[in-house]
Design an enzyme around this catalytic site. Structure first.
Site: not given
Length: 269
Positions: A174, A178
Site C-alpha cells: 500500500y 501511494k
C-alpha cells in the site's frame, strides 16, 4: 486577469466531476460535496449503489443532487481494465450535459491490506499496485485524452503513507503504491501544463467502518495511531471535503504537481 469574487472561488457549478470509488466512504462524501457545490457527478465503482451497505447513503446522495438541480449517475468500472476505463470515461464525457462539461476527476478508488513483506504473495502485491497506482494512471490518461478545453483538474488520492512508514502496520504494498501516486501526479502535471492541473490529496488515518472493524480486532493500533497525531484523534471522511473542493475548484488555480497532506500533523514530527 479579472478577479473571481471570493464567494465564487470554490463554486463548481456548470461542470461535471468524475469520481472513482464513489459509491461509499470517502468517495461518496466527496461526491455529495461536489453536488452541493453545483457540479454534476459521475461515479465509477465496482460496488453497486444497490448494495445493502450502500443503498441508504446513495439514496441520500440522490436527494442532494435533486435539491441542487444536479445530476448524479453511476457507471460500473474496474479501474485496472484499460479498455473499460477508456470506454467509461468517454461515455461520461459524451453524456455530460452541454451546460456541465467534464472538467475534473477525483480518483479515490483504492485498497489496503496488512501483511508482513515476507508473506505477501506476488499476486496480492500486484493487485494493490494495479488498483491504487495503475488505476490512477489509467483514469488520469483517459481523462486527459477526452478533455479538450483548458482549466481541468485531476486530484489523485494518495496517502500520508506515501511519505512515511506506518509504525506498527505491515503495509509495504500500500505505502509503495501511494508513493507512486504522488510521483505520478508530479509527472502528469509537468506533461499537461496549464491544460490540466494534477495534484494529490494525502489523508491521514480516517475513521470508517473498515478501520473500526480493524481496531476491534487489533485495539493496540488505535493507541499507536493516536500517539502519532498532533490533534490526538483520527479524522472523519467529512474532513476531506474542503481540501477536495479546494483542489478541484478555481481556488487552487495556481497549484499543480503538489501533494496536499491532511493528516492531523502525523508527518509533521
Amino acid at each position: 486577469m479579472t478577479p473571481t469574487p471570493t464567494s465564487s472561488l470554490f463554486a463548481l457549478s456548470n461542470r461535471t466531476i468524475l469520481v472513482t470509488g464513489g459509491v461509499r466512504g470517502l468517495g461518496l462524501s466527496i461526491a455529495v460535496s461536489l453536488l452541493e457545490s453545483g457540479a454534476d457527478v459521475v461515479v465509477f465503482d465496482l460496488i453497486s449503489p444497490d448494495h445493502p451497505d450502500s443503498v441508504s447513503d446513495w439514496t441520500a446522495a440522490q436527494a442532494t443532487a435533486a435539491a441542487h438541480h444536479a445530476k448524479l449517475s453511476w457507471i460500473s468500472l474496474d479501474v485496472t481494465d484499460a479498455d473499460a476505463v477508456a470506454s467509461a470515461v468517454d461515455a461520461a464525457f459524451s453524456s455530460a450535459r452541454p451546460t456541465h462539461p467534464v472538467k475534473g476527476l477525483f480518483n479515490s478508488a483504492g485498497i489496503q491490506f496488512l501483511k508482513p513483506a515476507t508473506e505477501i504473495a506476488p499476486s496480492m502485491w500486484r493487485k494493490v499496485v494495479d488498483i491504487n497506482l495503475t488505476g490512477s494512471f489509467l483514469m488520469s490518461a483517459a481523462f486527459a485524452r477526452s478533455f479538450t478545453g483548458q482549466g481541468g483538474s485531476v486530484v489523485l488520492v494518495a496517502s500520508m503513507s506515501g511519505r512515511v512508514a506506518n509504525k506498527g502496520l505491515d503495509c509495504a504494498a500500500y505505502n509503495a503504491s501511494k508513493a507512486g501516486v504522488v510521483q505520478l501526479a508530479r509527472n502528469l502535471a509537468m506533461e499537461w501544463g496549464d491544460k490540466i492541473r494534477v495534484n494529490t490529496l494525502s489523508p491521514g488515518y480516517i475513521r470508517t467502518a473498515l478501520t473500526d472493524a480493524l481496531l476491534q480486532q487489533e485495539p493496540e493500533y488505535e493507541k499507536t495511531w493516536l500517539d502519532g497525531s498532533l490533534l490526538g484523534r483520527l479524522s472523519t471522511v467529512d474532513e476531506f471535503r474542503g481540501p477536495a473542493i479546494f483542489l478541484l475548484s478555481d481556488a487552487s488555480s495556481f497549484m499543480t504537481g503538489a501533494d496536499l497532506v491532511v493528516d492531523g500533523g502525523h508527518t509533521a514530527v
